[in-house]
Write a protein that holds these residues in place. Structure first.
Motif, PDB file in Angstrom:
ATOM      1  N   MET A 182       0.862  -1.190   0.000  1.00  0.00           N
ATOM      2  CA  MET A 182       0.000   0.000   0.000  1.00  0.00           C
ATOM      3  C   MET A 182       0.895   1.236   0.000  1.00  0.00           C
ATOM      4  N   PRO A 183       0.673   2.191  -0.904  1.00  0.00           N
ATOM      5  CA  PRO A 183       1.561   3.346  -0.991  1.00  0.00           C
ATOM      6  C   PRO A 183       1.498   4.218   0.249  1.00  0.00           C
ATOM      7  N   ASP A 184       2.661   4.790   0.588  1.00  0.00           N
ATOM      8  CA  ASP A 184       2.748   5.679   1.745  1.00  0.00           C
ATOM      9  C   ASP A 184       2.409   7.093   1.288  1.00  0.00           C
ATOM     10  N   THR A 185       1.283   7.614   1.734  1.00  0.00           N
ATOM     11  CA  THR A 185       0.823   8.941   1.293  1.00  0.00           C
ATOM     12  C   THR A 185       1.197  10.032   2.288  1.00  0.00           C
ATOM     13  N   ARG A 186       1.924   9.658   3.354  1.00  0.00           N
ATOM     14  CA  ARG A 186       2.224  10.650   4.381  1.00  0.00           C
ATOM     15  C   ARG A 186       3.099  11.777   3.859  1.00  0.00           C
ATOM     16  N   HIS A 187       4.091  11.428   3.012  1.00  0.00           N
ATOM     17  CA  HIS A 187       4.999  12.455   2.499  1.00  0.00           C
ATOM     18  C   HIS A 187       4.238  13.455   1.637  1.00  0.00           C
ATOM     19  N   SER A 188       3.358  12.947   0.764  1.00  0.00           N
ATOM     20  CA  SER A 188       2.568  13.844  -0.088  1.00  0.00           C
ATOM     21  C   SER A 188       1.664  14.725   0.749  1.00  0.00           C
ATOM     22  N   ALA A 189       1.065  14.144   1.772  1.00  0.00           N
ATOM     23  CA  ALA A 189       0.181  14.932   2.632  1.00  0.00           C
ATOM     24  C   ALA A 189       0.963  16.005   3.377  1.00  0.00           C
ATOM     25  N   ASP A 190       2.166  15.642   3.860  1.00  0.00           N
ATOM     26  CA  ASP A 190       2.992  16.627   4.561  1.00  0.00           C
ATOM     27  C   ASP A 190       3.381  17.772   3.639  1.00  0.00           C
ATOM     28  N   CYS A 191       3.725  17.463   2.397  1.00  0.00           N
ATOM     29  CA  CYS A 191       4.092  18.500   1.428  1.00  0.00           C
ATOM     30  C   CYS A 191       2.908  19.411   1.147  1.00  0.00           C
ATOM     31  N   ALA A 192       1.728  18.789   1.009  1.00  0.00           N
ATOM     32  CA  ALA A 192       0.528  19.582   0.742  1.00  0.00           C
ATOM     33  C   ALA A 192       0.216  20.504   1.909  1.00  0.00           C
ATOM     34  N   ASP A 193       0.352  19.975   3.142  1.00  0.00           N
ATOM     35  CA  ASP A 193       0.105  20.799   4.323  1.00  0.00           C
ATOM     36  C   ASP A 193       1.101  21.944   4.409  1.00  0.00           C
ATOM     37  N   SER A 194       2.374  21.659   4.083  1.00  0.00           N
ATOM     38  CA  SER A 194       3.398  22.701   4.132  1.00  0.00           C
ATOM     39  C   SER A 194       3.121  23.797   3.115  1.00  0.00           C
ATOM     40  N   ALA A 195       2.730  23.396   1.891  1.00  0.00           N
ATOM     41  CA  ALA A 195       2.421  24.386   0.849  1.00  0.00           C
ATOM     42  C   ALA A 195       1.215  25.213   1.242  1.00  0.00           C
ATOM     43  N   HIS A 196       0.215  24.543   1.841  1.00  0.00           N
ATOM     44  CA  HIS A 196      -0.983  25.274   2.260  1.00  0.00           C
ATOM     45  C   HIS A 196      -0.665  26.262   3.367  1.00  0.00           C
ATOM     46  N   SER A 197       0.198  25.866   4.309  1.00  0.00           N
ATOM     47  CA  SER A 197       0.572  26.764   5.403  1.00  0.00           C
ATOM     48  C   SER A 197       1.309  27.990   4.883  1.00  0.00           C
ATOM     49  N   ALA A 198       2.223  27.776   3.925  1.00  0.00           N
ATOM     50  CA  ALA A 198       2.962  28.902   3.346  1.00  0.00           C
ATOM     51  C   ALA A 198       2.025  29.833   2.598  1.00  0.00           C
ATOM     52  N   HIS A 199       1.076  29.239   1.880  1.00  0.00           N
ATOM     53  CA  HIS A 199       0.100  30.039   1.131  1.00  0.00           C
ATOM     54  C   HIS A 199      -0.745  30.867   2.085  1.00  0.00           C
ATOM     55  N   SER A 200      -1.189  30.256   3.180  1.00  0.00           N
ATOM     56  CA  SER A 200      -2.043  30.951   4.135  1.00  0.00           C
ATOM     57  C   SER A 200      -1.294  32.049   4.874  1.00  0.00           C
ATOM     58  N   ALA A 201       0.030  31.884   5.029  1.00  0.00           N
ATOM     59  CA  ALA A 201       0.822  32.855   5.772  1.00  0.00           C
ATOM     60  C   ALA A 201       1.156  34.092   4.940  1.00  0.00           C
ATOM     61  N   ARG A 202       1.047  33.989   3.629  1.00  0.00           N
ATOM     62  CA  ARG A 202       1.390  35.132   2.775  1.00  0.00           C
ATOM     63  C   ARG A 202       0.444  36.291   3.064  1.00  0.00           C
ATOM     64  N   PRO A 203       0.979  37.515   3.203  1.00  0.00           N
ATOM     65  CA  PRO A 203       0.088  38.653   3.427  1.00  0.00           C
ATOM     66  C   PRO A 203      -0.967  38.763   2.329  1.00  0.00           C
ATOM     67  N   LEU A 204      -2.138  39.191   2.718  1.00  0.00           N
ATOM     68  CA  LEU A 204      -3.231  39.365   1.768  1.00  0.00           C
ATOM     69  C   LEU A 204      -2.941  40.550   0.854  1.00  0.00           C
ATOM     70  N   ARG A 205      -3.153  40.368  -0.425  1.00  0.00           N
ATOM     71  CA  ARG A 205      -2.995  41.463  -1.384  1.00  0.00           C
ATOM     72  C   ARG A 205      -4.321  42.209  -1.486  1.00  0.00           C
ATOM     73  N   ILE A 206      -4.322  43.470  -1.108  1.00  0.00           N
ATOM     74  CA  ILE A 206      -5.535  44.278  -1.116  1.00  0.00           C
ATOM     75  C   ILE A 206      -5.423  45.351  -2.194  1.00  0.00           C
ATOM     76  N   ALA A 207      -6.308  45.320  -3.164  1.00  0.00           N
ATOM     77  CA  ALA A 207      -6.364  46.373  -4.181  1.00  0.00           C
ATOM     78  C   ALA A 207      -7.331  47.451  -3.706  1.00  0.00           C
ATOM     79  N   VAL A 208      -6.829  48.658  -3.527  1.00  0.00           N
ATOM     80  CA  VAL A 208      -7.654  49.801  -3.141  1.00  0.00           C
ATOM     81  C   VAL A 208      -8.016  50.548  -4.423  1.00  0.00           C
ATOM     82  N   ILE A 209      -9.291  50.607  -4.739  1.00  0.00           N
ATOM     83  CA  ILE A 209      -9.736  51.201  -5.990  1.00  0.00           C
ATOM     84  C   ILE A 209     -10.297  52.588  -5.723  1.00  0.00           C
ATOM     85  N   ALA A 210      -9.614  53.607  -6.239  1.00  0.00           N
ATOM     86  CA  ALA A 210     -10.085  54.988  -6.124  1.00  0.00           C
ATOM     87  C   ALA A 210     -11.029  55.254  -7.286  1.00  0.00           C
ATOM     88  N   GLY A 211     -12.331  55.310  -7.012  1.00  0.00           N
ATOM     89  CA  GLY A 211     -13.333  55.265  -8.059  1.00  0.00           C
ATOM     90  C   GLY A 211     -13.673  56.569  -8.746  1.00  0.00           C
TER      91      GLY A 211
END
Length: 213
Positions: free
Chosen positions: A1-30
């Motif tokens: 049975m394949p070991d999926t732990r490494h893939s899951a750990d990589c996915a969690d790490s990528a998701h954590s880095a993505h979530s930690a990135r500051p939010l990009r806010i576009a301020v639209i002067a209308g």
């Protein structure tokens, strides 16, 4: 049975880095009107975002980045020069995690320049939150905001309940562009906190399951 732990750990790490990135806010002067007060309000809004560690700000001023005003007929190519004008705005909206729209109220509604900018785009708004900072006469631009909520709902965007408004806005700032009423600064924090919650929630959701309109 394949070991999926490494893939899951990589996915969690990528998701954590993505979530930690500051939010990009576009301020639209209308507003694009001559003698507009909008840059003062937009600058004040930008300052509040820049004070936060969880956000980065990009000011999209529709005077500095004018968009075409004539739409092509259905099935026809856009007029010459259209792509160049859109290239100064569209990628910045696409990259944004959330938006703050700074709008005055004109004739019980919002400026034509703002509607034009909204209508030139579609998927750039999808599944993203939108906050509002408005200014005007006795209503403080809130009637413009109420109509904008309907427009953004059609574009699959989520509008933030909390708003910041400046009735008689021209008298609500000092010569340095700071709001004279501390309640305005508190309102900005409340709106941006709510915007951040929705921006993180929607960004995380789209990372798991891409949004399909």
């Amino acid at each position: 049975m394949p070991d999926t732990r490494h893939s899951a750990d990589c996915a969690d790490s990528a998701h954590s880095a993505h979530s930690a990135r500051p939010l990009r806010i576009a301020v639209i002067a209308g507003s694009t009107r001559d003698g507009r007060f909008g840059p003062v309000v937009a600058g004040w809004t930008l300052g509040h975002i820049q004070q936060r560690e969880d956000m980065s700000a990009d000011l999209v001023d529709l005077v500095e980045t004018p968009l075409p005003t004539v739409f092509p007929a259905f099935g026809q190519p856009p007029a010459a020069g259209t792509e160049e004008l859109l290239a100064a705005v569209s990628p910045r909206l696409a990259e944004a995690d959330a938006f703050v729209v700074v709008t005055p109220e004109y004739n019980h509604s919002f400026p034509a320049s703002l509607k034009n900018a909204i209508d030139w785009h579609n998927k750039e708004w999808h599944a993203k939150p939108v906050g509002f900072v408005s200014y005007g006469g006795i209503s403080g631009g809130l009637r413009a905001v109420e109509q904008l909520r309907l427009v953004f709902a059609e574009l699959n965007a989520t509008t933030i309940r909390e708003t910041v408004c400046f009735p008689g806005g021209w008298a609500k700032f000092d010569t340095d562009g700071a709001a004279t009423d501390p309640a305005s600064d508190a309102a900005a924090k409340t709106m941006l906190d709510q915007l951040a919650w929705w921006a993180h929630a929607l960004r995380d959701a789209k990372a798991v399951r891409p949004y399909a309109a």
